[in-house]
Design a protein around this motif. Structure first.
Motif, short mmCIF file in Angstrom:
data_model
loop_
_atom_site.label_atom_id
_atom_site.label_comp_id
_atom_site.label_asym_id
_atom_site.label_seq_id
_atom_site.Cartn_x
_atom_site.Cartn_y
_atom_site.Cartn_z
N LEU A 66 24.93 1.88 -13.72
CA LEU A 66 23.73 1.33 -14.37
C LEU A 66 24.11 0.68 -15.70
N ASP A 67 25.01 1.31 -16.43
CA ASP A 67 25.44 0.73 -17.72
C ASP A 67 26.14 -0.61 -17.53
N ALA A 68 26.67 -0.85 -16.33
CA ALA A 68 27.44 -2.08 -16.10
C ALA A 68 26.56 -3.31 -15.87
N PHE A 69 25.26 -3.12 -15.65
CA PHE A 69 24.38 -4.30 -15.57
C PHE A 69 24.48 -5.07 -16.88
N ASP A 70 24.22 -6.36 -16.84
CA ASP A 70 24.32 -7.17 -18.06
C ASP A 70 23.27 -6.79 -19.09
N ALA A 71 22.10 -6.32 -18.62
CA ALA A 71 21.01 -5.93 -19.54
C ALA A 71 20.97 -4.40 -19.64
N PRO A 72 20.42 -3.89 -20.75
CA PRO A 72 20.28 -2.43 -20.87
C PRO A 72 19.36 -1.87 -19.79
N VAL A 73 19.70 -0.70 -19.28
CA VAL A 73 18.91 -0.05 -18.22
C VAL A 73 18.27 1.22 -18.77
N LEU A 74 16.95 1.33 -18.61
CA LEU A 74 16.21 2.53 -18.98
C LEU A 74 15.91 3.29 -17.69
N SER A 75 16.24 4.58 -17.65
CA SER A 75 16.14 5.32 -16.38
C SER A 75 15.21 6.51 -16.47
N ILE A 76 14.53 6.74 -15.35
CA ILE A 76 13.76 7.98 -15.15
C ILE A 76 14.12 8.50 -13.75
N PRO A 77 14.01 9.80 -13.54
CA PRO A 77 14.46 10.36 -12.27
C PRO A 77 13.40 10.35 -11.18
N GLY A 78 13.89 10.42 -9.92
CA GLY A 78 13.04 10.58 -8.75
C GLY A 78 13.35 11.89 -8.05
N ASN A 79 12.66 12.11 -6.95
CA ASN A 79 12.82 13.38 -6.25
C ASN A 79 14.19 13.52 -5.60
N HIS A 80 14.83 12.41 -5.23
CA HIS A 80 16.18 12.54 -4.67
C HIS A 80 17.23 12.81 -5.74
N ASP A 81 16.82 12.69 -7.00
CA ASP A 81 17.72 13.01 -8.11
C ASP A 81 17.53 14.46 -8.57
N ILE A 82 16.26 14.91 -8.63
CA ILE A 82 16.03 16.24 -9.24
C ILE A 82 15.12 17.14 -8.40
N GLY A 83 14.72 16.72 -7.20
CA GLY A 83 13.93 17.60 -6.33
C GLY A 83 12.51 17.12 -6.13
N ASN A 84 11.96 17.49 -4.97
CA ASN A 84 10.60 17.08 -4.60
C ASN A 84 9.55 17.70 -5.51
N LYS A 85 8.38 17.11 -5.48
CA LYS A 85 7.27 17.63 -6.29
C LYS A 85 6.94 19.07 -5.87
N VAL A 86 6.39 19.79 -6.79
CA VAL A 86 5.98 21.17 -6.54
C VAL A 86 5.07 21.22 -5.32
N GLY A 87 5.32 22.19 -4.42
CA GLY A 87 4.45 22.38 -3.26
C GLY A 87 4.90 21.60 -2.04
N GLU A 88 5.84 20.64 -2.22
CA GLU A 88 6.36 19.91 -1.06
C GLU A 88 7.55 20.67 -0.48
N GLU A 89 8.08 20.12 0.60
CA GLU A 89 9.24 20.75 1.24
C GLU A 89 10.41 20.85 0.27
N PRO A 90 11.20 21.94 0.39
CA PRO A 90 12.44 22.00 -0.39
C PRO A 90 13.36 20.85 0.04
N PRO A 91 14.27 20.43 -0.81
CA PRO A 91 14.54 20.96 -2.14
C PRO A 91 13.50 20.52 -3.17
N ASN A 92 12.91 21.47 -3.84
CA ASN A 92 11.92 21.17 -4.88
C ASN A 92 12.59 21.07 -6.24
N ILE A 93 11.91 20.41 -7.14
CA ILE A 93 12.42 20.32 -8.51
C ILE A 93 12.70 21.72 -9.06
N SER A 94 13.84 21.84 -9.72
CA SER A 94 14.19 23.11 -10.37
C SER A 94 14.79 22.79 -11.73
N GLN A 95 14.81 23.80 -12.57
CA GLN A 95 15.40 23.61 -13.90
C GLN A 95 16.87 23.23 -13.77
#
Ligand SMILES: [Fe+2]
Ligand SMILES: [Fe+2]
Length: 275
Positions: A66-95
């Motif tokens: 991401l840092d290698a793009f010519d412009a600065p990249v601002l990032s936020i995570p999704g469920n495949h990065d940190i887990g599904n929303k609470v109440g959905e199938e595992p893997p769920n978000i965890s600390q």
């Protein structure tokens, strides 16, 4: 910046494992499509990894990509990065998943000012978790909005999940609940964002393109860059696309354009009553 136009490109749902040649190719294709457009900023709205939560060692390389793009990249995570929303199938978000992401990316939200605009990104996977960070994030976002309004700025807000599929007061049931926060927490965010200063709320996650408008706000869904198109029966019609979104932010407001990226996309239909 004065009244200069600000060009922001939203990339979403790249779903790559940097060790996988298919992922490497996909990343290169996106770089080739985005960099020549010379955006001022790029916003990555999550699911950049597939799946970082199972193999967090990939985050360091992805962050470098991401840092290698010519412009600065601002990032936020999704469920495949940190887990599904609470109440959905595992893997769920965890600390632990969240911490592994934060160790590399440093933060799961962002705020940055460009002239008359404040761009805010939030971690929508936290919604409904009850984590201390969820409450902190809400208070932080309230402060971001109040500060921006005090100096007359407009706001553009990015998150991974959409807050609604068709209308802000809908009741989503069945498998389609996967896409959106549950109503109590959704309503809290919708109430916060329902103000004239919030001109844009944009998300990924759905692998489908959509653009809607409410009283003050445009709601834009970025399709995926993965090449997987998802057609849930509750999604607005007409979103079969693979690509990214290019926004122009100006004193007059925000416009956007869907920029398709070549792919042999697979389309899956989900949750249709006749399926
Ligand atoms: Fe995704
Ligand atoms: Fe997602």
């Amino acid at each position: 910046m004065g009244d200069r136009l600000l060009k922001v490109i939203q990339i979403s749902d790249l779903h790559v494992d940097p060790q996988d040649p298919v992922g490497q190719k996909r990343y290169q294709r996106v770089r080739k499509a985005v960099d020549p457009l010379r955006p001022d900023l790029i916003v990555n709205t999550g699911d950049v990894s597939h799946d970082g939560l199972a193999k967090p060692a990939m985050f360091a390389q992805l962050s470098g990509w991401l840092d290698a793009f010519d412009a600065p990249v601002l990032s936020i995570p999704g469920n495949h990065d940190i887990g599904n929303k609470v109440g959905e199938e595992p893997p769920n978000i965890s600390q632990a998943y969240l911490d592994a992401y934060l160790d590399v990316f440093g933060d799961d939200r962002f705020s940055c000012d460009h002239g008359g605009w404040r761009l805010v990104g939030i971690n929508s996977m936290l919604l409904g978790t009850g984590f201390e960070r969820e409450a902190d994030q809400f208070d932080w976002c309230v402060a971001q909005i109040e500060q921006a309004e005090a100096i007359g700025q407009n706001l553009a807000v990015w998150m991974h999940m959409p807050l609604f599929l068709r209308s802000p007061d809908e009741q989503v049931t069945g498998g389609s609940t996967y896409w959106v926060p549950d109503p109590p927490v959704r309503d809290r965010w919708l109430n916060l964002l329902d103000r004239p200063s919030v001109r844009l709320v944009a998300n990924g996650h759905v692998h489908w393109y959509a653009a809607m408008e409410t009283r003050h706000t445009q709601w834009v869904w970025s399709p995926s860059l993965q090449g997987l198109v998802v057609d849930d029966y509750l999604f607005p019609r007409g979103g079969n696309a693979v690509g990214f979104i290019s926004y122009t932010l100006s004193a007059d407001g925000v416009t956007h354009e869907l920029v398709p990226v070549e792919s042999d996309a697979e389309l899956i239909r989900l949750n249709y009553p006749d399926a």
